[in-house]
Design a protein around this motif. Structure first.
Motif, short mmCIF file in Angstrom:
data_model
loop_
_atom_site.label_atom_id
_atom_site.label_comp_id
_atom_site.label_asym_id
_atom_site.label_seq_id
_atom_site.Cartn_x
_atom_site.Cartn_y
_atom_site.Cartn_z
N LYS A 202 0.58 -1.33 -0.08
CA LYS A 202 -0.01 0.13 0.02
C LYS A 202 0.87 1.37 0.05
O LYS A 202 0.54 2.28 -0.66
N TYR A 203 1.79 1.24 0.81
CA TYR A 203 2.58 2.44 1.04
C TYR A 203 4.08 2.66 0.07
O TYR A 203 4.36 3.72 -0.18
N PHE A 204 4.44 1.55 -0.29
CA PHE A 204 5.53 1.50 -1.31
C PHE A 204 5.33 0.60 -2.40
O PHE A 204 6.32 -0.33 -2.60
N PRO A 205 4.46 0.70 -3.22
CA PRO A 205 4.43 -0.26 -4.34
C PRO A 205 5.58 -0.21 -5.21
O PRO A 205 5.54 -1.20 -5.96
N ALA A 206 6.09 0.87 -5.50
CA ALA A 206 7.24 0.75 -6.40
C ALA A 206 8.47 -0.15 -5.99
O ALA A 206 9.21 -0.43 -6.70
N PHE A 207 8.56 -0.52 -4.71
CA PHE A 207 9.63 -1.28 -4.17
C PHE A 207 9.17 -2.74 -3.84
O PHE A 207 10.40 -3.48 -3.62
N VAL A 208 7.96 -3.18 -4.02
CA VAL A 208 7.91 -4.56 -3.56
C VAL A 208 6.77 -5.23 -4.61
O VAL A 208 6.16 -4.46 -5.58
N PRO A 209 6.58 -6.54 -4.76
CA PRO A 209 5.74 -7.24 -5.66
C PRO A 209 4.43 -6.75 -5.63
O PRO A 209 3.81 -6.50 -4.50
N ALA A 248 18.25 2.54 -0.51
CA ALA A 248 18.34 4.08 0.13
C ALA A 248 17.03 4.73 -0.27
O ALA A 248 16.36 5.38 0.52
N ASP A 249 16.34 4.79 -1.56
CA ASP A 249 15.26 5.20 -1.82
C ASP A 249 13.99 4.85 -1.07
O ASP A 249 13.04 5.54 -0.69
N LEU A 250 13.98 3.50 -1.00
CA LEU A 250 12.89 2.87 -0.21
C LEU A 250 13.01 3.58 1.26
O LEU A 250 11.99 3.80 1.65
N GLN A 251 14.09 3.50 1.87
CA GLN A 251 14.19 4.03 3.14
C GLN A 251 13.86 5.47 3.43
O GLN A 251 13.29 5.79 4.35
N LEU A 259 5.77 4.64 13.12
CA LEU A 259 4.81 4.07 13.89
C LEU A 259 3.77 3.22 13.25
O LEU A 259 3.31 2.35 13.84
N GLN A 260 3.57 3.77 11.82
CA GLN A 260 2.81 2.94 10.93
C GLN A 260 3.58 1.55 10.72
O GLN A 260 2.77 0.61 10.61
N LEU A 261 4.78 1.49 10.42
CA LEU A 261 5.52 0.33 10.24
C LEU A 261 5.47 -0.57 11.37
O LEU A 261 5.17 -1.77 11.25
N VAL A 339 15.21 -9.03 -6.41
CA VAL A 339 15.11 -9.28 -7.75
C VAL A 339 15.54 -8.27 -8.32
O VAL A 339 15.00 -7.13 -8.21
N VAL A 340 16.71 -8.14 -9.22
CA VAL A 340 16.89 -6.82 -9.85
C VAL A 340 16.71 -7.29 -11.51
O VAL A 340 16.92 -8.18 -12.20
N ASN A 341 16.17 -6.17 -12.18
CA ASN A 341 15.94 -6.04 -13.69
C ASN A 341 16.53 -4.74 -14.11
O ASN A 341 17.17 -3.88 -13.52
N SER A 342 16.45 -4.41 -15.37
CA SER A 342 16.92 -3.31 -15.99
C SER A 342 16.29 -1.93 -15.67
O SER A 342 16.93 -0.79 -15.76
N ASN A 343 15.21 -2.05 -14.92
CA ASN A 343 14.19 -0.85 -14.56
C ASN A 343 14.59 -0.71 -13.16
O ASN A 343 14.08 0.49 -12.46
N GLY A 344 15.22 -1.17 -12.17
CA GLY A 344 15.48 -1.26 -10.80
C GLY A 344 15.42 -2.45 -10.05
O GLY A 344 16.09 -3.49 -10.54
N CYS A 345 14.82 -2.77 -8.96
CA CYS A 345 14.80 -3.90 -8.28
C CYS A 345 13.70 -4.08 -7.27
O CYS A 345 13.03 -2.83 -7.07
N THR A 346 13.24 -5.13 -7.13
CA THR A 346 12.05 -5.37 -6.06
C THR A 346 12.72 -6.22 -4.84
O THR A 346 13.53 -7.01 -4.92
N PHE A 347 11.94 -5.79 -3.62
CA PHE A 347 12.42 -6.32 -2.47
C PHE A 347 11.18 -7.23 -1.95
O PHE A 347 10.28 -6.95 -1.85
#
Length: 462
Positions: A202-209, A248-251, A259-261, A339-347
């Motif tokens: 919900k909060y960080f969709p660009a970094f997770v599946p 670093a971008d995710l953090q 608190l939400q985390l 998981v790393v690809n040409s556009n970035g990576c997913t945690f």
């Protein structure tokens, strides 16, 4: 179902059921009946290897339900998912309720069947709490996955790969006419992974599946497979610097959401929380050192442990005073969860998500590089990670926080492990040995800090 064994392989008795558990496949010998065997490589995913062995030798599609444990005896309950394409002449299907101890020359085969029957009853009585220990659970799961996949234009091909199996845990990859879909469900002690996964999606969709759907009664969710590969020792420097930059971008994106985390279930590794654990943890370590039986490596003395306590408290107070704020972190940050690809990576796999000093997670990445890949580009990877942070904080503040991170990373990892709190668990030789090793590592990191302070002319804590 006899499989050729190789040295070093693990042998598993297989309880292969069909017809809603009413029939069981058994070998028929001169002395009586026996459970068939499969042999798999050790230290691998057992369910995945069992299903692969059954398919390779029999073309049998199977779905593992749960292990049937007895001391020095490995067995697994498995359900047949299709018809048997070839049938060894020395095997046949037998009604489960017709079997008796006298039918088996090896009593532990019958005892395994008896244990499995009780476990099936337990899963049935548990209702939704243990949904994957029941017959036909794959059918119910597949129907649900198909219903969610069609909503985004995907359809299952019928091929799947099961990686983990137990009554409350499940990890299955379903192939579709497009991207594959992963189903994961968790039980105790990893229930926190379910709400954490949904919160991060919900909060960080660009970094997770991308999460496609969720079922609270199963503590399970569907996610779209992330394209790319896990970084390893053969990966180019670009892949590793991408991981560092995106971490670093995710953090940084999580700043202000501590608190939400924590509400979502992330482990609390903030400095003031860890401070409260220093003394009780080292009290337990003192006891473990005093009961060490081997002389090498030598146990740490009480004086050394008292010094370590002061070093940890000093570092944690420094972290608490640091202007670098708490962020999301990952106590199991390793290439298998990236998981790393040409556009970035997913945690991936956030069961060990935490909230606390950000640089601890980066230390876990560096630890993997040191221990497993000997990657020659640590400087470039560190520079890539710190580049984003330099836009927010001065070089002095970053350097100060980074300097104490190796010591705090080891302590946070050890303090969040359950074993040291459980008297029965920590008395097991392998657990005690593990925690002693972590404590020695803390001492080395604490001594390194003293060396750095001395080199800079900074007074050390008394």
């Amino acid at each position: 179902m006899s499989f050729s064994s190789k040295p070093g392989q693990d042998s598993y008795r297989i309880l292969l059921y069909r017809r809603n558990g009413n029939q069981l496949l058994l070998e028929r010998g001169a002395q009586g009946l026996a459970l068939p065997n499969v042999y798999i490589e050790p230290h691998t995913r057992v369910a995945q290897q069992i299903n692969a062995a059954l398919w390779k030798d029999w073309r049998v599609q199977s779905f593992c339900l749960f292990p049937v444990g007895r001391p020095n005896f490995y067995a697994y309950a498995v359900e047949l998912c299709g018809s048997v394409s070839k049938h060894p002449g020395n095997m046949d299907w037998f009604p489960v309720d017709s079997l008796a101890l006298r039918d088996f020359p090896e009593a532990h085969d019958f005892h395994a069947i008896d244990i499995a029957t009780k476990l099936f009853d337990q899963c049935q009585n548990a209702g939704a709490a243990e949904p994957f220990g029941k017959f036909r659970c794959l059918r119910h799961l597949t129907e649900w996955v198909e219903s969610k996949a069609t909503q985004i234009g995907l359809h299952l091909t019928g091929n799947f790969q099961q990686l983990n199996a137990s009554p409350s845990f499940s990890l299955v990859r379903f192939e579709t006419n497009g991207s594959a879909i992963w189903f994961k469900a968790v039980g105790e002690p990893n229930l926190r992974e379910y709400p954490i996964t949904l919160a991060l999606a919900k909060y960080f969709p660009a970094f997770v599946p991308r999460v496609l759907a969720a079922r609270e009664d199963w503590n399970g969710w569907l996610s779209i497979e992330s394209e790319g590969s896990h970084p390893d020792k053969n990966s180019r420097m670009k892949a590793w610097t991408t991981v560092a930059t995106r971490l670093a971008d995710l953090q940084i994106a999580s700043l202000g959401q501590t608190l939400q985390l924590l509400d979502a279930g992330c482990r609390d590794v903030r400095a003031h929380t860890l401070l409260e654990l220093v003394h009780p943890f080292l009290e337990v370590m003192t006891n473990l050192m005093e009961h060490q039986t081997k002389q090498s490596p030598p146990p740490m003395s009480r004086t050394e442990l008292v010094t370590l306590e002061m070093q940890l408290e000093d570092a944690l107070w420094a972290s608490s005073d640091s202007e670098v704020p708490n962020t999301i972190g990952h106590l199991d940050f390793n290439p298998g969860n990236i998981v790393v690809n040409s556009n970035g990576c997913t945690f991936l796999d956030w069961a060990e998500a935490c909230a606390g000093p950000p640089f601890l997670t980066f230390q876990y990445l560096l630890e993997h590089l040191h221990r497993h890949t000997q990657h020659p580009c640590e400087f470039a990877i560190t520079s890539a990670y710190l580049s984003a942070w330099r836009r927010l904080f001065s070089h002095k503040k970053i350097t100060a926080a980074l300097r104490i991170s190796p010591l705090l990373a080891v302590f946070a990892y050890a303090a969040c492990a359950y074993g040291w709190r459980d008297p029965e668990a920590r008395n097991r030789p392998e657990i005690a040995r593990y925690f002693r090793s972590l404590t020695r590592r803390m001492k080395r990191e604490g001594d390194r800090l003293i060396g750095l302070r001395t080199a800079r002319g900074v007074p050390c804590p008394s």
